[in-house]
Write a protein that holds these residues in place. Structure first.
Motif, PDB file in Angstrom:
ATOM      1  N   ALA A   7       0.893  -1.171   0.007  1.00  0.00           N
ATOM      2  CA  ALA A   7       0.173  -0.019   0.086  1.00  0.00           C
ATOM      3  C   ALA A   7       0.805   1.017   0.061  1.00  0.00           C
ATOM      4  CB  ALA A   7      -0.872  -0.038   1.368  1.00  0.00           C
ATOM      5  N   PRO A   8       0.410   2.646  -0.290  1.00  0.00           N
ATOM      6  CA  PRO A   8       1.318   3.727  -0.278  1.00  0.00           C
ATOM      7  C   PRO A   8       1.980   3.759   0.948  1.00  0.00           C
ATOM      8  CG  PRO A   8      -0.971   4.174  -1.262  1.00  0.00           C
ATOM      9  CD  PRO A   8      -1.045   2.783  -0.684  1.00  0.00           C
ATOM     10  N   GLU A   9       1.368   3.477   2.105  1.00  0.00           N
ATOM     11  CA  GLU A   9       2.115   3.932   3.389  1.00  0.00           C
ATOM     12  C   GLU A   9       3.182   2.805   3.643  1.00  0.00           C
ATOM     13  OE1 GLU A   9      -1.092   3.323   3.141  1.00  0.00           O
ATOM     14  OE2 GLU A   9      -1.955   5.237   3.222  1.00  0.00           O
ATOM     15  N   SER A  10       2.814   1.537   3.263  1.00  0.00           N
ATOM     16  CA  SER A  10       3.738   0.304   3.534  1.00  0.00           C
ATOM     17  C   SER A  10       5.207   0.616   2.630  1.00  0.00           C
ATOM     18  CB  SER A  10       3.140  -1.041   3.509  1.00  0.00           C
ATOM     19  OG  SER A  10       2.757  -1.049   2.245  1.00  0.00           O
ATOM     20  N   LEU A  11       4.853   1.009   1.333  1.00  0.00           N
ATOM     21  CA  LEU A  11       5.934   1.250   0.178  1.00  0.00           C
ATOM     22  C   LEU A  11       6.937   2.224   0.775  1.00  0.00           C
ATOM     23  CD1 LEU A  11       7.189  -0.031  -2.404  1.00  0.00           C
ATOM     24  CD2 LEU A  11       5.573   1.565  -3.388  1.00  0.00           C
ATOM     25  N   ALA A  12       6.232   3.170   1.066  1.00  0.00           N
ATOM     26  CA  ALA A  12       6.918   4.317   1.627  1.00  0.00           C
ATOM     27  C   ALA A  12       7.788   4.061   2.522  1.00  0.00           C
ATOM     28  CB  ALA A  12       6.023   5.791   2.107  1.00  0.00           C
ATOM     29  N   ALA A  13       7.304   3.310   3.449  1.00  0.00           N
ATOM     30  CA  ALA A  13       8.190   2.932   4.841  1.00  0.00           C
ATOM     31  C   ALA A  13       9.349   1.717   4.451  1.00  0.00           C
ATOM     32  CB  ALA A  13       7.173   2.414   6.068  1.00  0.00           C
ATOM     33  N   PHE A  14       9.092   1.221   3.378  1.00  0.00           N
ATOM     34  CA  PHE A  14      10.066   0.105   2.964  1.00  0.00           C
ATOM     35  C   PHE A  14      11.324   0.399   2.333  1.00  0.00           C
ATOM     36  CE2 PHE A  14      10.758  -3.834   0.135  1.00  0.00           C
ATOM     37  CZ  PHE A  14      11.275  -4.781   1.144  1.00  0.00           C
ATOM     38  N   ASN A  15      12.428   0.535   3.082  1.00  0.00           N
ATOM     39  CA  ASN A  15      13.662   0.705   2.287  1.00  0.00           C
ATOM     40  C   ASN A  15      14.511  -0.302   2.256  1.00  0.00           C
ATOM     41  OD1 ASN A  15      15.516   2.825   1.647  1.00  0.00           O
ATOM     42  ND2 ASN A  15      16.158   3.212   3.640  1.00  0.00           N
ATOM     43  N   PRO A  16      14.505  -1.195   1.166  1.00  0.00           N
ATOM     44  CA  PRO A  16      15.328  -2.282   1.222  1.00  0.00           C
ATOM     45  C   PRO A  16      16.937  -1.682   0.525  1.00  0.00           C
ATOM     46  CG  PRO A  16      13.697  -2.326  -0.680  1.00  0.00           C
ATOM     47  CD  PRO A  16      13.522  -1.147   0.282  1.00  0.00           C
ATOM     48  N   PRO A  17      17.805  -2.710   0.748  1.00  0.00           N
ATOM     49  CA  PRO A  17      19.332  -2.088   0.217  1.00  0.00           C
ATOM     50  C   PRO A  17      18.881  -2.574  -1.325  1.00  0.00           C
ATOM     51  CG  PRO A  17      19.514  -4.068   1.248  1.00  0.00           C
ATOM     52  CD  PRO A  17      18.011  -3.597   1.865  1.00  0.00           C
TER      53      PRO A  17
END
Length: 414
Positions: free
Chosen positions: A265-275
């Motif tokens: 979702a927009p919020e979860s993608l914004a918080a997801f910061n994979p290397p």
């Protein structure tokens, strides 16, 4: 099943397969297919979407209920199919066994402002749109977008490197050259070519952009390409981002999907910061490392897994030294020195740890004593039994597909 209500102005019509999916490990029993999954991914990002495709009665009930519970409008405009098409996997890297494909069904025709079109097994779709994203999804004979009369004012092709090679008829040329030829010969505005751990190359007619692949803790492979297409289309069509920005966000969203088996979702993608996955210069230029495949091969089940791992690692472009295949059976005097020489020559080790086979454990320790990286797939042993392996700096995972990808990502960075 047809719906007559008019879609929102920025809605994306997703056209493609809606299939039953069954995987043995990890266990998976769902009805998605390319179109069903892409529509769900767009809806999760709060994008309006229409789902077009063929679907059997049970599948129609599932996708209808999914649309009812969607927080974003999802219109179901599917055509009835008498049989269900099903994909069966032992694991996510396996070529699936496909059931239920009968005689071709009548062609679907869709006209909309924004369209995502996937290749299908049971029929074809002729589409007409302003902006269209096309993924042929055919590893043997990918069909050109315009071949069946489809039209697009702006066309984005999303392919993997193998499909790009088949569609251009070229293999030993730079990917950039493939992209330029596809742009010209297929009347495309954008070409996106996915290159595994090297990420994706995006060509917009003027510039070439390299987009990285992103690392996930686990890898749920089934449908990851569908998810990439959905997010690329959502960002490019509904959010107005450039093709390069859209591909980068799609790559991040795909890592989220692989790690969670769920839609961002927009919020979860914004918080997801994979290397981002690191790629060495020599790997980028075509060098590939050798991996030593350690594991027991004394029962049919053990041999089956060794064969799977060898085949999957080789299909990812790695050179595999397998004691079973490259040395064979014999006495200690016959095989041990050859096996240990194989470890010395290898760049790293991929080990199958379940069963705690004494020979495999020795090979892991020998490799670590030589300071060689070791990836260990071990699903069923206790934390106590894995303590020495984990504590010695091995990369340990319970997920088979994830272990193979850990090996590929390691190889890319060497």
């Amino acid at each position: 099943m047809e719906a007559s209500d008019a879609p929102p102005a920025d809605s994306i019509a997703v056209v493609g397969g809606v299939y039953h999916e069954r995987c043995m490990r990890p266990r998976w029993r769902e009805i998605f297919g390319s179109a069903g999954r892409a529509a769900s991914a767009i809806a999760a990002m709060q994008g309006a979407v229409e789902l077009h495709g063929y679907v059997d009665a049970h599948g129609a009930e599932v996708v209808t209920q999914r649309a009812v519970f969607s927080t974003t409008p999802m219109a179901i405009r599917t055509k009835e199919a008498s049989t269900a098409v099903a994909f069966d996997y032992h694991h996510g890297l396996e070529t699936p066994r496909i059931y239920g494909v009968a005689q071709p069904l009548p062609e679907i025709e869709v006209s909309a402002r924004h369209i995502v079109r996937f290749g299908m097994l049971e029929g074809d779709a002729r589409v007409h749109g302003d902006r269209v994203v096309y993924d042929p999804q055919n590893a043997q004979n990918p069909r050109p977008f315009h071949e069946n009369g489809s039209t697009a004012r702006e066309l984005a092709l999303v392919l993997n490197q193998h499909e790009a090679s088949l569609m251009t008829g070229k293999t030993d040329v730079p990917v950039e050259e493939m992209a330029r030829e596809l742009l010209q010969t297929h009347k495309a505005s954008v070409v996106v070519i996915k290159r595994g751990p090297r990420g994706a190359l995006v060509f917009d007619g003027t510039n070439v952009h390299a987009v990285p692949a992103y690392r996930s803790q686990e890898v749920w492979k089934i449908g990851s390409g569908d998810n990439f297409v959905a997010h690329f289309a959502h960002q490019w069509m509904q959010r107005g981002r450039t093709p390069a920005e859209s591909a980068d966000l799609a790559s991040r969203a795909t890592a989220f999907y692989c790690e969670t088996r769920s839609f961002a979702a927009p919020e979860s993608l914004a918080a997801f910061n994979p290397p981002a996955i690191t790629v060495s210069e020599r790997y980028a230029k075509g060098w590939r490392p050798t991996v030593y495949l350690a594991g027991p091969f004394f029962t049919l089940a053990q041999l089956w897994l060794v064969e799977q791992a060898r085949g999957n690692l080789r299909s990812m472009g790695l050179t595999v030294f397998s004691p079973y295949h490259d040395v064979g059976l014999g006495s200690a005097d016959d095989v041990v020195s050859k096996d240990l020489d194989g470890i010395r020559r290898a760049d790293f080790v991929f080990a199958i740890g379940d069963g705690l086979d004494s020979g495999t454990i020795y090979e892991i320790g020998f490799a670590r004593a030589l300071n060689k990286p070791v990836i260990v797939y071990c699903e069923n042993e206790s934390e106590e039994n894995k303590k020495m392996i984990e504590g010695s700096g091995c990369t340990l995972t319970k997920d088979y597909v994830g272990a193979v990808y850990q090996a590929v990502w390691l190889a890319a960075g060497l």
